[in-house]
Design an enzyme around this catalytic site. Structure first.
Site, short mmCIF file in Angstrom:
data_model
loop_
_atom_site.label_atom_id
_atom_site.label_comp_id
_atom_site.label_asym_id
_atom_site.label_seq_id
_atom_site.Cartn_x
_atom_site.Cartn_y
_atom_site.Cartn_z
N PRO A 1 7.03 13.98 6.52
CA PRO A 1 6.96 12.69 7.22
C PRO A 1 6.51 11.53 6.35
O PRO A 1 6.89 10.37 6.62
CB PRO A 1 5.96 12.97 8.35
CG PRO A 1 6.11 14.43 8.62
CD PRO A 1 6.33 15.04 7.26
N TYR A 2 5.70 11.78 5.34
CA TYR A 2 5.30 10.70 4.43
C TYR A 2 6.53 10.09 3.77
O TYR A 2 6.75 8.87 3.81
CB TYR A 2 4.32 11.21 3.38
CG TYR A 2 4.04 10.23 2.27
CD1 TYR A 2 3.51 8.97 2.55
CD2 TYR A 2 4.29 10.57 0.94
CE1 TYR A 2 3.25 8.06 1.52
CE2 TYR A 2 4.03 9.67 -0.08
CZ TYR A 2 3.52 8.42 0.21
OH TYR A 2 3.27 7.54 -0.80
N GLY A 3 7.36 10.93 3.16
CA GLY A 3 8.57 10.44 2.51
C GLY A 3 9.55 9.83 3.50
O GLY A 3 10.20 8.82 3.21
N LYS B 1 8.28 6.34 4.57
CA LYS B 1 8.49 5.37 3.49
C LYS B 1 9.96 4.98 3.40
O LYS B 1 10.30 3.80 3.22
CB LYS B 1 8.01 5.95 2.16
CG LYS B 1 6.52 5.88 1.93
CD LYS B 1 6.08 4.47 1.58
CE LYS B 1 4.65 4.41 1.10
NZ LYS B 1 4.25 3.04 0.69
#
Length: 392
Positions: free
Chosen positions: A200-202, A205
């Site tokens: 989810p971080y990538g 972003k």
């Protein structure tokens, strides 16, 4: 008995006589407070000379944001640092306040999720450009708290763009991540490598990047740059700023911070997470970029903003395994740190990433200067050793 009643009556009469004075005093104090209160205002800053800018740095109390603020100040720009201090360090901005010339730097504690406050800051401050770093940024945490990451990264970027649009700010440098690429099928990673994020971080972003590009398409006068950086470490070579993860966040911290924590006795051991990746030694391979090089790339790209937004990878162009990184850290700290090897990787981790830096080198004449792992890591260790408890 009669004397006691008399004393009681006397005290009641004295209090009754004092009541108008107390009431008048309270009303006067209320009048002063009401008339002296003014809405919170923010200050437009002035750069050192014409041609320089007033830059809003979001996430300005963070590791990267504070170093970027310092670099901008040294280049002659004025800086407003904005951070909600959920992950940032107020001590870093206090250092910047001491180092900066009068009227060139200010820190504002605010949350990008509060659009009314963000809009007020933009209205009062007369920004020329935004350098947007603010983000929660732990891969493993993003897997367990995905909504937090989409809210903090994607939604807050929408708020930044709305405020920019409302108040006529048309220049943006966006700090993105190599996590947008996921597990690439070919290396090194170019700007044309497919984006298939696996955490989810990538994903958050990448979604923010899409929002920026869509906004640019609908606003011809808007210009931006997106920088996808790799794994940051190190500290200001002059020892003015460094990295200090809070105790409650150490479970998520970067490998360099984890190593320094163990060397200083803040953690019982250093754990290598993931030893069965399809790499040369079974541990992750990363492109480790020194924080000074990273922020230098952000400042360099300020003169190359475009519509559509330009995209650059920011790294050294070579990969080192986590095991190699740990070995270097043991050498730099000269501490016999217990090292635990954990077979299972962090949730959402990818095996191997390192950048092809051809585009940024050829178009901006930019290359990383801190390419020796030991030399670069030493800058971080010197700061941490001198500041074992952070900025206290």
């Amino acid at each position: 008995m009669q004397h006691a009643l008399h004393r009681t009556y006397k005290r009641l009469r004295e209090r009754r006589e004092m009541l108008p004075l107390i009431t008048a005093g309270a009303l006067f104090l209320l009048f002063v407070l009401v008339n002296s209160w003014q809405p919170k205002t923010y200050q437009p800053l002035k750069p050192s000379r014409p041609g320089h800018l007033h830059v809003l740095v979001t996430g300005g109390a963070g590791f990267i944001g504070s170093h970027a603020s310092l670099h901008l100040l040294e280049a002659g720009h004025a800086v407003t640092s904005l951070d909600n201090l959920s992950r940032g360090n107020r001590g870093a901005t206090a250092v910047l306040e001491k180092l900066s010339p009068r009227g060139r730097f200010q820190f504002i504690e605010a949350d990008l999720g509060d659009y009314e406050q963000v809009s007020k800051i933009f209205h009062d401050s007369n920004f020329d450009m935004v350098m947007h770093f603010a983000a929660v940024a732990y891969v493993g945490e993003s897997v367990t708290e995905p909504l937090r990451y989409y809210d903090n990264i994607t939604s807050n970027t929408v708020n930044v763009l709305k405020a920019m649009d409302q108040h006529g700010v048309t220049q943006l440098v966006y700090s993105s991540t190599c996590a947008t690429y996921g597990n690439p099928t070919t290396l090194p990673i170019t700007e044309e490598t497919p984006t298939v994020p696996i955490n989810p971080y990538g994903k958050a972003k990448l979604a923010a990047e899409v929002v920026i590009r869509d906004h640019a398409q609908s606003h011809p006068n808007f210009e931006a740059a997106v920088l996808r950086y790799f794994n940051v470490y190190g500290a200001d070579p002059m020892g003015r700023l460094g990295e200090f993860p809070r105790a409650d966040l150490r479970v998520h911290s970067r490998i360099s911070g984890a190593c320094f924590d163990a060397a200083l006795g803040h953690a019982p051991a250093l754990t290598i997470k993931g030893t069965v990746f399809p790499t040369k030694d079974g541990t992750c391979v990363r492109d480790y970029i020194h924080v000074t090089d990273l922020v230098d790339a952000h400042v360099t790209v300020m003169g190359a903003l475009s519509n559509p937004p330009v995209l650059y990878n920011v790294g050294t162009g070579k990969g080192n395994s986590v095991r190699e990184f740990v070995s270097t850290c043991l050498k730099v700290t000269d501490v016999n740190i217990p090292v635990i090897e954990q077979r299972e990787p962090r949730p959402g981790d990818y095996a191997e990433v390192f950048a092809d830096t051809t585009k940024i080198r050829e178009e901006l004449n930019w290359t990383a200067k801190f390419t020796d792992l030991e030399e670069a890591m030493l800058t971080g260790w010197r700061w941490r050793k001198k500041h074992p408890n952070g900025y206290e």
